[in-house]
Motif scaffolding. Sequence first.
Motif, PDB file in Angstrom:
ATOM      1  N   UNK A  12       8.747   7.912  10.527  1.00 28.49           N
ATOM      2  CA  UNK A  12       9.125   9.306  10.326  1.00 28.49           C
ATOM      3  C   UNK A  12       9.792   9.535   8.980  1.00 28.49           C
ATOM      4  N   UNK A  13      10.069   8.452   8.263  1.00 28.22           N
ATOM      5  CA  UNK A  13      10.722   8.571   6.964  1.00 28.22           C
ATOM      6  C   UNK A  13       9.690   8.524   5.843  1.00 28.22           C
ATOM      7  N   UNK A  14       9.845   9.437   4.903  1.00 26.44           N
ATOM      8  CA  UNK A  14       8.876   9.590   3.831  1.00 26.44           C
ATOM      9  C   UNK A  14       9.195   8.738   2.607  1.00 26.44           C
ATOM     10  N   UNK A  15      10.489   8.492   2.382  1.00 27.66           N
ATOM     11  CA  UNK A  15      10.907   7.834   1.150  1.00 27.66           C
ATOM     12  C   UNK A  15      11.815   6.659   1.485  1.00 27.66           C
ATOM     13  N   UNK A  16      11.640   5.583   0.709  1.00 27.99           N
ATOM     14  CA  UNK A  16      12.373   4.334   0.939  1.00 27.99           C
ATOM     15  C   UNK A  16      12.919   3.786  -0.363  1.00 27.99           C
ATOM     16  N   UNK A  17      14.081   3.141  -0.266  1.00 23.95           N
ATOM     17  CA  UNK A  17      14.604   2.406  -1.400  1.00 23.95           C
ATOM     18  C   UNK A  17      13.996   1.012  -1.460  1.00 23.95           C
ATOM     19  N   UNK A  18      14.446   0.245  -2.452  1.00 25.82           N
ATOM     20  CA  UNK A  18      13.890  -1.091  -2.665  1.00 25.82           C
ATOM     21  C   UNK A  18      14.606  -2.158  -1.838  1.00 25.82           C
ATOM     22  N   UNK A  19      15.746  -1.819  -1.279  1.00 26.07           N
ATOM     23  CA  UNK A  19      16.471  -2.750  -0.423  1.00 26.07           C
ATOM     24  C   UNK A  19      17.581  -3.488  -1.142  1.00 26.07           C
ATOM     25  N   UNK A  20      18.588  -3.904  -0.378  1.00 19.24           N
ATOM     26  CA  UNK A  20      19.683  -4.719  -0.899  1.00 19.24           C
ATOM     27  C   UNK A  20      19.967  -5.819   0.121  1.00 19.24           C
TER      28      UNK A  20
END
Length: 127
Positions: free
Chosen positions: A113-121
């Motif tokens: 349901x999420x359209x945008x994601x970060x690169x992660x930490x």
Amino acid sequence: QVQLVESGGGLVQAGGSLRLSCAASGRTFSSSAMGWFRQAPGKEREFVASISRSAGNTHYTDSVKGRFTISRDNAKNTVYLDMNNLKPEDTAVYYCAANPTVSDTYTYSIPGLYNYWGQGTQVTVSS
């Protein structure tokens, strides 16, 4: 369009604390529900916490209730995840995600349901 950049991960001993931040660029942060997910090696990405766009509602997976707190500052376009009493099983790459939505109150726990994601930490908790 929303760009997300996570920070604040690191190595911590069991029982310690970390604060993750997710800075968003773009014009839709304040109209987006936000979520934190994590993925450990060899495992599927799992839901951790979510917050409605108005910050009025939050939702947590059972394993982090009472230990993690999600919050947001719409003036700073930033969402946070305060993690206390960390355990080795919390070790994972943590991702923030944005879901532009018309609802002030809904939170979302499904990654699709999420359209945008970060690169992660990376968060590593040693025993």
